[in-house]
Write a protein that holds these residues in place. Sequence first.
Motif, PDB file in Angstrom:
ATOM      1  N   ALA A 119      29.058  36.674  38.407  1.00  0.00           N
ATOM      2  CA  ALA A 119      30.325  36.741  38.911  1.00  0.00           C
ATOM      3  C   ALA A 119      31.219  37.504  39.588  1.00  0.00           C
ATOM      4  N   THR A 120      32.291  37.725  40.517  1.00  0.00           N
ATOM      5  CA  THR A 120      32.601  38.693  41.289  1.00  0.00           C
ATOM      6  C   THR A 120      33.952  38.471  40.526  1.00  0.00           C
ATOM      7  N   PRO A 121      34.345  39.783  40.679  1.00  0.00           N
ATOM      8  CA  PRO A 121      36.000  40.552  39.886  1.00  0.00           C
ATOM      9  C   PRO A 121      36.571  39.667  40.195  1.00  0.00           C
ATOM     10  N   ILE A 122      38.317  39.387  39.372  1.00  0.00           N
ATOM     11  CA  ILE A 122      38.601  38.727  39.767  1.00  0.00           C
ATOM     12  C   ILE A 122      40.270  39.622  40.982  1.00  0.00           C
ATOM     13  N   SER A 123      40.243  39.162  41.758  1.00  0.00           N
ATOM     14  CA  SER A 123      41.409  40.151  42.602  1.00  0.00           C
ATOM     15  C   SER A 123      42.912  39.692  42.444  1.00  0.00           C
ATOM     16  N   PRO A 257      46.848  37.882  32.108  1.00  0.00           N
ATOM     17  CA  PRO A 257      45.530  37.553  31.508  1.00  0.00           C
ATOM     18  C   PRO A 257      45.288  36.724  31.054  1.00  0.00           C
ATOM     19  N   LYS A 258      46.215  35.820  30.745  1.00  0.00           N
ATOM     20  CA  LYS A 258      45.288  34.187  31.187  1.00  0.00           C
ATOM     21  C   LYS A 258      44.739  33.442  32.262  1.00  0.00           C
ATOM     22  N   ILE A 259      45.309  34.022  32.890  1.00  0.00           N
ATOM     23  CA  ILE A 259      45.211  33.318  34.390  1.00  0.00           C
ATOM     24  C   ILE A 259      43.209  33.348  34.973  1.00  0.00           C
ATOM     25  N   HIS A 262      40.923  32.534  33.052  1.00  0.00           N
ATOM     26  CA  HIS A 262      40.929  31.030  32.988  1.00  0.00           C
ATOM     27  C   HIS A 262      39.971  30.814  34.060  1.00  0.00           C
ATOM     28  N   LEU A 263      39.979  32.284  35.848  1.00  0.00           N
ATOM     29  CA  LEU A 263      39.516  31.699  36.350  1.00  0.00           C
ATOM     30  C   LEU A 263      38.079  32.138  36.588  1.00  0.00           C
ATOM     31  N   GLN A 264      38.226  33.418  35.491  1.00  0.00           N
ATOM     32  CA  GLN A 264      36.560  33.590  34.943  1.00  0.00           C
ATOM     33  C   GLN A 264      35.799  32.733  34.774  1.00  0.00           C
ATOM     34  N   LEU A 271      29.305  29.132  39.464  1.00  0.00           N
ATOM     35  CA  LEU A 271      27.626  30.178  39.807  1.00  0.00           C
ATOM     36  C   LEU A 271      26.829  29.491  38.469  1.00  0.00           C
ATOM     37  N   GLN A 272      27.034  29.024  37.211  1.00  0.00           N
ATOM     38  CA  GLN A 272      26.196  28.291  36.671  1.00  0.00           C
ATOM     39  C   GLN A 272      25.482  26.791  37.557  1.00  0.00           C
TER      40      GLN A 272
END
Length: 279
Positions: A119-123, A257-259, A262-264, A271-272
């Motif tokens: 997974a790509t990092p959350i921007s 942090p919570k966002i 959640h997005l991760q 992806l899975q």
Amino acid sequence: MQHLTEEQALTYLALKIADAQHGKQLNELEGEQLQEVMAQARRQYLLEEKVLASPESQQVCLPETTLDDAWLRIRGRYEEEQDFERALALVKLTPTAYRQALSRELRLEAVLEKVASQATPISDEDVARFYHRNLDKFTIPEKRRTRHLLITVDENRADAGELLVLQQMEAIRARLLKRPELFSQLTLQHSQCPTGVEGGQLGLVTPGLLFEALDQALFQMQAEELSPPLRSPLGYHLLYCEAIIPAESKTLEEARPKIIEHLQDKQRQQLQKRWMLQL
């Protein structure tokens, strides 16, 4: 050492499904419930076999310590070794087969974790976009610290019962308007709600928790205001709004942090899922 058989793997999966969906042991299920659990276990088994046959699975090494830790956690749920073995015997599993099935499960988790690690990092833009589209998720609603006094209506006395309760409530209200500090005492004496022994405390109330008529009245009251008698299916109430705690909104930085978490999680699951659909 004997390898885990398909039947043993299915039994292990069915054990977990029975517990998760029905809160029961597998041997406690029967009829349609048991059939559906076993059918679900077979579907899951077939998918897991594809995952374990994938190139990604061949790249995964499961440390023995990881298996030992998981085994000890499960074994620790039972006071005695014999209790654990008896529980397994009820579904025709041996401790060795159970450990092999657990190892299989941990390998599957490791494979899916490897896939999710792509997974790509959350921007920052992703975080800001989610925050502004979901502002309601980051708002803590207004609360009212509330007490109440309840007197029920004797339905067998028709209108007379209703009138008597109203008269009693008006008399109590008149006393409270002069001396609001008596609310706890009068509630203890007259309230027919279990909260009476605690001075009628309802604690911090948010919109939508009370009966509609009470809810509407409470959230139009000022702090330290006493309501008129209010009718609900239970009877008549007096509400006392002790304090108002205004609504709050988390800032973007507070919610970050919570966002991100959640997005991760969402991205990893997607992806899975996409990866498994290609198997």
